[in-house]
Write an enzyme that holds these catalytic residues in place. Structure first.
Site, PDB file in Angstrom:
ATOM      1  N   LYS A 157      76.943-108.468  53.146  1.00  0.00           N
ATOM      2  CA  LYS A 157      76.879-109.968  53.729  1.00  0.00           C
ATOM      3  C   LYS A 157      75.400-110.326  53.116  1.00  0.00           C
ATOM      4  O   LYS A 157      75.171-111.423  52.588  1.00  0.00           O
ATOM      5  CB  LYS A 157      76.916-109.796  55.019  1.00  0.00           C
ATOM      6  CG  LYS A 157      76.784-111.292  55.683  1.00  0.00           C
ATOM      7  CD  LYS A 157      76.953-111.582  57.162  1.00  0.00           C
ATOM      8  CE  LYS A 157      76.390-112.897  57.574  1.00  0.00           C
ATOM      9  NZ  LYS A 157      76.837-112.974  59.107  1.00  0.00           N
ATOM     10  N   GLU A 176      71.198 -99.179  52.858  1.00  0.00           N
ATOM     11  CA  GLU A 176      72.025 -97.827  52.498  1.00  0.00           C
ATOM     12  C   GLU A 176      72.838 -98.590  51.260  1.00  0.00           C
ATOM     13  O   GLU A 176      73.082 -97.848  50.329  1.00  0.00           O
ATOM     14  CB  GLU A 176      72.995 -97.798  53.788  1.00  0.00           C
ATOM     15  CG  GLU A 176      72.072 -96.956  55.054  1.00  0.00           C
ATOM     16  CD  GLU A 176      71.772 -97.908  55.671  1.00  0.00           C
ATOM     17  OE1 GLU A 176      71.546 -99.141  55.319  1.00  0.00           O
ATOM     18  OE2 GLU A 176      71.098 -97.530  56.951  1.00  0.00           O
ATOM     19  N   GLY A 195      79.452-109.939  60.253  1.00  0.00           N
ATOM     20  CA  GLY A 195      79.785-108.781  59.515  1.00  0.00           C
ATOM     21  C   GLY A 195      80.950-108.072  60.157  1.00  0.00           C
ATOM     22  O   GLY A 195      81.972-107.677  59.317  1.00  0.00           O
ATOM     23  N   ARG A 196      80.988-107.940  61.440  1.00  0.00           N
ATOM     24  CA  ARG A 196      82.201-107.357  61.924  1.00  0.00           C
ATOM     25  C   ARG A 196      83.408-107.971  62.329  1.00  0.00           C
ATOM     26  O   ARG A 196      84.469-107.543  62.698  1.00  0.00           O
ATOM     27  CB  ARG A 196      81.702-106.623  63.506  1.00  0.00           C
ATOM     28  CG  ARG A 196      81.185-107.596  64.315  1.00  0.00           C
ATOM     29  CD  ARG A 196      80.485-106.739  65.441  1.00  0.00           C
ATOM     30  NE  ARG A 196      79.625-107.919  66.382  1.00  0.00           N
ATOM     31  CZ  ARG A 196      78.348-108.114  66.104  1.00  0.00           C
ATOM     32  NH1 ARG A 196      77.754-107.666  64.957  1.00  0.00           N
ATOM     33  NH2 ARG A 196      77.770-108.919  67.062  1.00  0.00           N
ATOM     34  N   GLU A 256      79.083-103.388  68.842  1.00  0.00           N
ATOM     35  CA  GLU A 256      77.951-104.211  68.370  1.00  0.00           C
ATOM     36  C   GLU A 256      78.144-105.754  69.067  1.00  0.00           C
ATOM     37  O   GLU A 256      77.100-106.379  68.956  1.00  0.00           O
ATOM     38  CB  GLU A 256      78.113-104.498  66.774  1.00  0.00           C
ATOM     39  CG  GLU A 256      76.910-104.502  65.953  1.00  0.00           C
ATOM     40  CD  GLU A 256      76.962-104.495  64.592  1.00  0.00           C
ATOM     41  OE1 GLU A 256      77.420-105.275  63.947  1.00  0.00           O
ATOM     42  OE2 GLU A 256      76.212-103.534  64.141  1.00  0.00           O
ATOM     43  N   HIS A 263      95.932 -82.903  72.477  1.00  0.00           N
ATOM     44  CA  HIS A 263      95.467 -81.533  72.448  1.00  0.00           C
ATOM     45  C   HIS A 263      94.188 -81.208  72.488  1.00  0.00           C
ATOM     46  O   HIS A 263      93.667 -80.333  72.154  1.00  0.00           O
ATOM     47  CB  HIS A 263      96.152 -80.761  71.219  1.00  0.00           C
ATOM     48  CG  HIS A 263      97.955 -80.777  71.411  1.00  0.00           C
ATOM     49  ND1 HIS A 263      98.438 -79.982  72.218  1.00  0.00           N
ATOM     50  CD2 HIS A 263      98.713 -81.710  71.068  1.00  0.00           C
ATOM     51  CE1 HIS A 263      99.743 -80.174  71.971  1.00  0.00           C
ATOM     52  NE2 HIS A 263      99.902 -81.241  71.458  1.00  0.00           N
ATOM     53  N   LYS A 320      66.282 -99.692  61.830  1.00  0.00           N
ATOM     54  CA  LYS A 320      65.717-100.070  60.344  1.00  0.00           C
ATOM     55  C   LYS A 320      64.344 -99.984  59.934  1.00  0.00           C
ATOM     56  O   LYS A 320      63.949 -99.461  58.800  1.00  0.00           O
ATOM     57  CB  LYS A 320      66.359-101.340  60.068  1.00  0.00           C
ATOM     58  CG  LYS A 320      67.838-101.344  60.069  1.00  0.00           C
ATOM     59  CD  LYS A 320      68.551-102.707  59.479  1.00  0.00           C
ATOM     60  CE  LYS A 320      69.777-102.965  59.767  1.00  0.00           C
ATOM     61  NZ  LYS A 320      70.226-104.324  59.577  1.00  0.00           N
TER      62      LYS A 320
HETATM   63  O1  F6P Z   1      73.270-103.145  60.810  1.00  0.00           O
HETATM   64  C1  F6P Z   1      74.253-103.802  61.437  1.00  0.00           C
HETATM   65  C2  F6P Z   1      74.576-104.750  60.193  1.00  0.00           C
HETATM   66  O2  F6P Z   1      73.992-105.813  60.107  1.00  0.00           O
HETATM   67  C3  F6P Z   1      76.109-105.059  60.646  1.00  0.00           C
HETATM   68  O3  F6P Z   1      76.124-105.982  61.705  1.00  0.00           O
HETATM   69  C4  F6P Z   1      76.707-105.227  59.360  1.00  0.00           C
HETATM   70  O4  F6P Z   1      78.039-105.358  59.582  1.00  0.00           O
HETATM   71  C5  F6P Z   1      76.013-104.180  58.544  1.00  0.00           C
HETATM   72  O5  F6P Z   1      74.879-104.096  59.084  1.00  0.00           O
HETATM   73  C6  F6P Z   1      76.097-104.324  57.212  1.00  0.00           C
HETATM   74  O6  F6P Z   1      75.443-105.543  56.606  1.00  0.00           O
HETATM   75  P1  F6P Z   1      75.708-106.149  55.272  1.00  0.00           P
HETATM   76  O7  F6P Z   1      76.892-106.658  55.064  1.00  0.00           O
HETATM   77  O8  F6P Z   1      74.589-107.311  55.288  1.00  0.00           O
HETATM   78  O9  F6P Z   1      75.122-105.390  54.170  1.00  0.00           O
END
Ligand code: F6P
Length: 549
Positions: A210, A216, A272-273, A358, A389, A513
């Site tokens: 987003k 990452e 995002g979620r 979240e 199990h 972060k």
């Molecule tokens: O670190 C949390 C977050 O902001 C989430 O809410 C989001 O889904 C994820 O990181 C990834 O963010 P992006 O889509 O901006 O890379």
């Protein structure tokens, strides 16, 4: 949106009434069922393709009435309407919350800052459909002219969990000749394992972010680009055929070197979620095709319409949300288990963890005042038979109350045949047996009647009275998946509304972060990091020693 006047939740008479009701205690589920032959029928809802049984909950008509009074007093439906209207109910980020617009019909009018967003949503869906069609047909080729056979989605959190989960759920509907992989972890092993057996000439990377600033994702995307260029002789222009981006941030996408024509847009009013039915679902759309993707959106919309229009007493997300409040706030339940009886739902609970935790893992109210009530639960679970199990022992006989959702299907997917198809009844026999055992248990008398030696009776007694919701559908289709996800989205919404928290921000992920950025030079360059606490300083020193051993 103007902040509503919100008396403190724990001072409300409706809250006190629920606390009193809880203190009075309630008959065991065995007795509640015995006293009311119509209970199973009365405490069930049919919404779209879902049959939702909530009769095995620790509730009576009075409990439900008191919970409904709480919902009414806390203005859940007013906030719901504000969300659907596009008001900026994400107060800390001053954003509208309009994932529901992602599945609205083409002719809908949903305004954000005076602009109708429905045409934009459909323009992106059409662009996705066009691209997905080209990849699926082989018309979209890689740099060397080979057709694309592998699709690797690089993203994390909401930009990974949704498409990765939905791909697993809908595997029987996917183009089996294509390979799909989902890379999220900044641990290089993730990308390595995802690409080690792939031919770069046949591989398409979808960079899903987003913000397009998530470390990452950008790190993995950069490494993927190196892998691609190394494999294709280093020609920069290969990137245009092998990389597309899903983002709200055109500038950063271009800065990364991805052609803006290869960017699929979404907007800041999609959390995002809550985003996998936006452009973030491109990998899924390539997998299942545009028509199935639209069927899934129709499923979401069905549940949106239900949540928007069904009366309170028959409103499934409202009921499930209120039941969670009953356990979390009045029974001290700390967690909530989601236990699907479908192999295809193996990532479903992991997806719900982000959606729920979240969203509702907050401890201040919308105006910043602290809460003095419990908010979101720990959400956990794996496919049910495996859990039976492993950890079901604790749910049956442990000391903790774990409300649980059981999700199952009457028919296996079409691809199964013969003995594998026949196994479905055994799977579902377990499904029904577990909620029965949890609710009704087994009394000491029943155990003794089986001739069990007296010293073992206590060990083999099941208290029962463990609450569960059963969600049953005919078959796991794209539409049913949409219905299920929207059901949980709105359930989470209901709880956040009652708790008066902002379910749509996620400030809690920021500190880690920032600190990671500060510590990294100490690990890579051996630089001194001023201001590190003693524990972390010692750990960093140990890491450096071990690293160079
Ligand atoms: O670190 C949390 C977050 O902001 C989430 O809410 C989001 O889904 C994820 O990181 C990834 O963010 P992006 O889509 O901006 O890379």
């Amino acid at each position: 949106m103007a902040q509503p006047e919100f008396p403190k939740l724990s001072n409300r008479p409706e809250w006190a009434a629920l606390a009193d009701h809880r203190a009075e205690g309630q008959p065991h589920l065995r007795e509640l069922f015995a006293a009311d032959p119509g209970r199973a029928e009365r405490y069930a809802l049919r919404v779209g393709d879902l049959y939702i049984d909530y009769s095995k909950h620790l509730i009576t008509d009075e409990t439900l009435a008191l919970l409904q009074e709480l919902a009414a007093a806390t203005g859940v439906f007013a906030l719901r309407d504000a969300m659907f209207r596009g008001e900026k109910i994400n107060v800390t980020e001053q954003r509208a919350v309009l994932h529901t617009a992602l599945r609205a019909p083409r002719d809908a009018v949903i305004e954000v800052d005076g602009e109708n967003v429905a045409p934009k949503v459909h323009a992106v869906l059409d662009k996705m459909a066009d691209f997905a069609g080209k990849v699926r047909s082989g018309e979209w080729t890689g740099h060397t002219g080979k057709r694309i056979r592998n699709v690797v989605n690089i993203g994390i959190g909401g930009s990974d969990l949704g498409p990765a989960m939905a791909y697993e759920v809908l595997r029987p509907y996917t183009a089996r000749e294509l390979t799909f992989r989902f890379v999220s972890n900044v641990d290089g092993a993730d990308l390595h394992e995802a690409t080690r057996d792939l031919d770069p000439a046949e591989t398409l990377f979808i960079v899903a972010s987003k913000t397009f600033t998530t470390i990452e994702t950008i790190t993995n995307a950069t490494s993927a680009r190196t892998w691609l260029l190394d494999g294709l002789g280093g020609e920069e222009k290969a990137v245009a055929r092998h990389f597309v981006a899903l983002s709200t941030n055109a500038e950063k996408v271009t800065g990364f070197g991805i052609d803006p024509d290869n960017m699929f847009e979404f907007w800041d009013w999609v959390g995002g979620r809550y985003s996998y039915d936006s452009a973030i679902g491109l990998s899924l759309m390539i997998a299942i095709g545009p028509d199935r993707f639209r069927e899934m959106l129709d499923g979401f919309r069905l549940m949106d319409d239900h949540f928007r229009t069904a009366p309170a007493e028959a409103n499934a997300p409202l009921l499930l949300g209120l039941l969670g409040i009953w356990y979390g706030n009045f029974h001290d339940a700390q967690s909530h288990a989601v236990l699907p009886y479908s192999h295809y739902l193996s990532k479903f609970t992991a997806y719900l963890q982000q959606l729920d935790m979240e969203s509702n893992g907050k401890s201040v109210q919308r105006d910043g005042e602290p809460v003095d009530w419990q908010t979101g639960p720990v959400v956990w679970g794996t496919p049910g038979t495996n859990g039976q199990h492993a950890y079901y022992q604790l749910i049956h006989q442990g000391t903790k109350l774990v409300p649980a959702d059981f999700i199952g299907f009457a028919r296996p997917v079409d691809e199964l045949s013969g003995e594998l198809k026949a196994q479905h009844d055994l799977l579902m026999a377990n499904f029904f047996a577990q909620t029965q055992a949890l609710a009704f248990g087994k009394t000491a008398e029943e155990v003794r009647a089986e001739g069990v030696p007296e010293e073992q009776v206590a060990h083999r007694t099941f208290r029962g009275d463990h609450p569960t919701t059963t969600i049953l559908a005919g078959e796991l289709t794209p539409s049913v998946l949409g219905q299920l996800i929207a059901l949980y989205e709105h359930k989470v919404f209901v709880q956040g509304a009652v708790w008066n928290i902002d379910s749509f921000d996620q400030w809690g992920v920021e500190l880690g972060k920032v600190l990671a950025k500060r510590v990294e030079p100490a690990l890579t360059e051996g630089a001194d990091v001023p201001g590190l606490d003693p524990s972390t300083t010692a750990l960093v020193a140990a890491y450096r020693t071990l690293k160079n051993a």
